[in-house]
Structures are given as structure tokens and as C-alpha cells.
Design a protein around this motif. Sequence first.
Motif, PDB file in Angstrom:
ATOM      1  N   VAL A  32       0.855  -1.184   0.000  1.00  0.00           N
ATOM      2  CA  VAL A  32       0.000   0.000   0.000  1.00  0.00           C
ATOM      3  C   VAL A  32       0.889   1.232   0.000  1.00  0.00           C
ATOM      4  O   VAL A  32       2.027   1.194   0.473  1.00  0.00           O
ATOM      5  N   PRO A  91      -7.464  -1.121   1.585  1.00  0.00           N
ATOM      6  CA  PRO A  91      -8.521  -1.502   0.650  1.00  0.00           C
ATOM      7  C   PRO A  91      -9.807  -1.849   1.409  1.00  0.00           C
ATOM      8  O   PRO A  91      -9.755  -2.441   2.489  1.00  0.00           O
ATOM      9  N   ARG A  92     -10.930  -1.461   0.863  1.00  0.00           N
ATOM     10  CA  ARG A  92     -12.221  -1.719   1.524  1.00  0.00           C
ATOM     11  C   ARG A  92     -12.405  -3.205   1.835  1.00  0.00           C
ATOM     12  O   ARG A  92     -12.970  -3.562   2.864  1.00  0.00           O
TER      13      ARG A  92
END
Length: 63
Positions: free
Chosen positions: A12, A27-28
Motif C-alpha cells: 500500500v 482496501p475496503r
Amino acid sequence: MTADGGATWIEVDVSPGSKGGYAFVAPRTALVAGGFLGFRITAEDAGGASIDQSLPRAIPVKG
């Protein structure tokens, strides 16, 4: 970053945050209530000193 206790890791983007800290966006799909987010940090300075630290269950995800 990991959301499965370190079984898999994804990269990330990390950016400077406030008060000398750092920030990232998870991330969701990693935000599962009752789960954890984990981190693996690696760094090396100009003199060659380095660190490699894994924290597979660092932050609880609340729902």
C-alpha cells in the motif's frame, strides 16, 4: 499490509501524516469487522543499517 494474519501481504502507498506520523488507505475488502490489519515495515538508511518488522495483527477493525 495484511488482513489475514500474515498469510498474504499487499503493498500500500504510505504518505507523511500529521505530527511526524504516516498514513495509508486500506482496501475496503480488508475492512472486515472483528478482523485485524497488520503491517510489515522495511527500511534502510544511508549507512546500510536496516529494519524488517512484521506486525500481523496490529490494528483491530471495528464494525
